[in-house]
Scaffold this motif. Structure first.
Motif, PDB file in Angstrom:
ATOM      1  N   MET A 256       7.919   2.344  12.684  1.00 59.74           N
ATOM      2  CA  MET A 256       8.454   3.190  11.908  1.00 59.74           C
ATOM      3  C   MET A 256       7.968   4.671  12.229  1.00 59.74           C
ATOM      4  N   ASP A 257       8.380   5.483  11.414  1.00 61.85           N
ATOM      5  CA  ASP A 257       8.318   7.557  12.053  1.00 61.85           C
ATOM      6  C   ASP A 257       7.333   7.444  10.998  1.00 61.85           C
ATOM      7  N   THR A 258       6.228   8.427  11.349  1.00 63.23           N
ATOM      8  CA  THR A 258       5.334   8.319  10.312  1.00 63.23           C
ATOM      9  C   THR A 258       4.780   9.930   9.579  1.00 63.23           C
ATOM     10  N   VAL A 259       6.151  10.372   9.904  1.00 63.99           N
ATOM     11  CA  VAL A 259       6.655  11.692   8.774  1.00 63.99           C
ATOM     12  C   VAL A 259       7.946  11.945   8.453  1.00 63.99           C
ATOM     13  N   ASN A 260       7.278  12.811   7.444  1.00 66.95           N
ATOM     14  CA  ASN A 260       8.767  13.183   6.807  1.00 66.95           C
ATOM     15  C   ASN A 260       9.461  14.040   7.080  1.00 66.95           C
ATOM     16  N   GLN A 261      11.165  14.018   6.848  1.00 64.91           N
ATOM     17  CA  GLN A 261      10.810  15.267   7.144  1.00 64.91           C
ATOM     18  C   GLN A 261      11.139  16.995   6.843  1.00 64.91           C
ATOM     19  N   ASN A 262       9.881  16.809   6.175  1.00 62.56           N
ATOM     20  CA  ASN A 262       8.858  17.948   6.270  1.00 62.56           C
ATOM     21  C   ASN A 262       7.434  17.902   6.457  1.00 62.56           C
ATOM     22  N   ASN A 263       7.307  17.341   8.086  1.00 66.79           N
ATOM     23  CA  ASN A 263       6.235  16.857   9.352  1.00 66.79           C
ATOM     24  C   ASN A 263       5.138  16.754   8.396  1.00 66.79           C
ATOM     25  N   GLN A 264       5.200  16.422   6.869  1.00 69.00           N
ATOM     26  CA  GLN A 264       4.084  15.287   6.473  1.00 69.00           C
ATOM     27  C   GLN A 264       4.366  14.363   6.184  1.00 69.00           C
ATOM     28  N   ALA A 265       2.806  13.669   6.633  1.00 68.31           N
ATOM     29  CA  ALA A 265       2.502  12.062   6.380  1.00 68.31           C
ATOM     30  C   ALA A 265       1.944  11.684   5.658  1.00 68.31           C
ATOM     31  N   TRP A 266       2.156  10.890   4.818  1.00 72.80           N
ATOM     32  CA  TRP A 266       1.766  10.251   3.335  1.00 72.80           C
ATOM     33  C   TRP A 266       1.038   9.185   3.704  1.00 72.80           C
ATOM     34  N   TYR A 267      -0.032   9.344   3.155  1.00 72.82           N
ATOM     35  CA  TYR A 267      -1.402   7.817   3.511  1.00 72.82           C
ATOM     36  C   TYR A 267      -1.772   7.473   2.372  1.00 72.82           C
ATOM     37  N   VAL A 268      -1.946   6.063   2.605  1.00 72.63           N
ATOM     38  CA  VAL A 268      -2.124   4.900   1.507  1.00 72.63           C
ATOM     39  C   VAL A 268      -3.574   4.146   2.419  1.00 72.63           C
ATOM     40  N   TYR A 269      -3.987   4.623   1.513  1.00 72.70           N
ATOM     41  CA  TYR A 269      -5.954   4.953   1.585  1.00 72.70           C
ATOM     42  C   TYR A 269      -6.896   3.491   0.805  1.00 72.70           C
ATOM     43  N   LEU A 270      -7.470   3.493   1.597  1.00 74.68           N
ATOM     44  CA  LEU A 270      -9.073   2.156   0.395  1.00 74.68           C
ATOM     45  C   LEU A 270     -10.441   2.869   0.886  1.00 74.68           C
ATOM     46  N   LEU A 271     -11.467   3.186  -0.394  1.00 75.10           N
ATOM     47  CA  LEU A 271     -11.801   3.861   0.062  1.00 75.10           C
ATOM     48  C   LEU A 271     -13.545   2.402  -0.640  1.00 75.10           C
ATOM     49  N   ARG A 272     -14.427   2.322   0.338  1.00 72.40           N
ATOM     50  CA  ARG A 272     -15.666   1.642  -0.497  1.00 72.40           C
ATOM     51  C   ARG A 272     -16.594   2.890  -1.808  1.00 72.40           C
ATOM     52  N   CYS A 273     -16.626   2.352  -2.278  1.00 74.06           N
ATOM     53  CA  CYS A 273     -17.523   3.021  -3.027  1.00 74.06           C
ATOM     54  C   CYS A 273     -18.885   2.422  -3.055  1.00 74.06           C
ATOM     55  N   ALA A 274     -19.783   3.437  -3.510  1.00 73.51           N
ATOM     56  CA  ALA A 274     -21.135   2.779  -3.511  1.00 73.51           C
ATOM     57  C   ALA A 274     -21.801   1.178  -3.993  1.00 73.51           C
ATOM     58  N   ASP A 275     -20.986   1.068  -4.756  1.00 68.05           N
ATOM     59  CA  ASP A 275     -21.195  -0.033  -6.014  1.00 68.05           C
ATOM     60  C   ASP A 275     -20.487  -1.583  -5.302  1.00 68.05           C
ATOM     61  N   ASN A 276     -19.526  -0.948  -3.923  1.00 63.81           N
ATOM     62  CA  ASN A 276     -19.433  -2.329  -3.296  1.00 63.81           C
ATOM     63  C   ASN A 276     -17.709  -2.459  -3.348  1.00 63.81           C
ATOM     64  N   SER A 277     -17.415  -1.913  -4.335  1.00 66.48           N
ATOM     65  CA  SER A 277     -15.995  -1.724  -4.840  1.00 66.48           C
ATOM     66  C   SER A 277     -14.930  -0.895  -3.850  1.00 66.48           C
ATOM     67  N   LEU A 278     -13.873  -1.072  -4.305  1.00 66.96           N
ATOM     68  CA  LEU A 278     -12.485  -0.743  -3.310  1.00 66.96           C
ATOM     69  C   LEU A 278     -11.615   0.569  -3.904  1.00 66.96           C
ATOM     70  N   TYR A 279     -11.498   1.373  -3.813  1.00 65.78           N
ATOM     71  CA  TYR A 279     -10.571   2.081  -4.435  1.00 65.78           C
ATOM     72  C   TYR A 279      -9.213   2.664  -3.596  1.00 65.78           C
ATOM     73  N   CYS A 280      -7.804   1.527  -4.116  1.00 65.35           N
ATOM     74  CA  CYS A 280      -6.680   2.386  -3.232  1.00 65.35           C
ATOM     75  C   CYS A 280      -5.911   4.034  -4.168  1.00 65.35           C
ATOM     76  N   GLY A 281      -5.343   4.480  -3.014  1.00 65.97           N
ATOM     77  CA  GLY A 281      -4.848   5.181  -3.591  1.00 65.97           C
ATOM     78  C   GLY A 281      -4.094   6.127  -2.526  1.00 65.97           C
ATOM     79  N   ILE A 282      -2.929   7.000  -2.125  1.00 67.84           N
ATOM     80  CA  ILE A 282      -2.163   7.964  -1.806  1.00 67.84           C
ATOM     81  C   ILE A 282      -2.367   8.744  -1.743  1.00 67.84           C
ATOM     82  N   THR A 283      -1.978  10.043  -0.673  1.00 66.06           N
ATOM     83  CA  THR A 283      -2.658  11.316  -0.161  1.00 66.06           C
ATOM     84  C   THR A 283      -1.748  11.691   0.773  1.00 66.06           C
TER      85      THR A 283
END
Length: 91
Positions: free
Chosen positions: A1-28
Motif C-alpha cells: 500500500m502506498d503510504t502517502v497521497n499526492q500531497n505527500n501527506q500520510a494519514w494515520y489511524v491511531y490508538l491511545l492508551r489513556c490513564a484509566d487503561n481505556s483505548l481511544y481511536c482517531g485519525i490524523t
C-alpha cells in the motif's frame, strides 16, 4: 500500500492508551501534534481524553488518504477491547 497521497501527506489511524487503561481511536496527519493535543499541551484534544490524561500512543498504521483512514478507524472502533489489545500486541 502506498503510504502517502499526492500531497505527500500520510494519514494515520491511531490508538491511545489513556490513564484509566481505556483505548481511544482517531485519525490524523500529525501523530506527535495530535498526542500533544490529547494530553492538553495544545488546544484541540478530544473531550474523552481530556479527563483520562495522560495518554500514550499504543498503535498506529498509515494510510494514503483520509477516506481509507476513516474507514479503518470505523473498523477498529467496532472491535471489542480484547480485539483492540490483540491489534496492539501484534503490531
Amino acid at each position: 500500500m502506498d503510504t502517502v497521497n499526492q500531497n505527500n501527506q500520510a494519514w494515520y489511524v491511531y490508538l491511545l492508551r489513556c490513564a484509566d487503561n481505556s483505548l481511544y481511536c482517531g485519525i490524523t496527519t500529525n501523530l506527535k501534534k495530535r498526542l500533544r493535543q490529547h494530553n492538553g499541551e495544545l488546544v484541540g484534544g478530544a473531550k474523552y481524553t481530556k479527563v483520562r490524561q495522560p495518554c500514550e500512543l499504543a498503535y498506529s498504521e498509515t494510510h494514503n488518504n483520509r477516506s481509507d483512514a476513516s474507514k479503518r478507524e470505523y473498523e477498529i472502533k467496532q472491535l471489542t477491547k480484547v480485539a483492540k489489545e490483540q491489534l496492539i500486541t501484534n503490531k
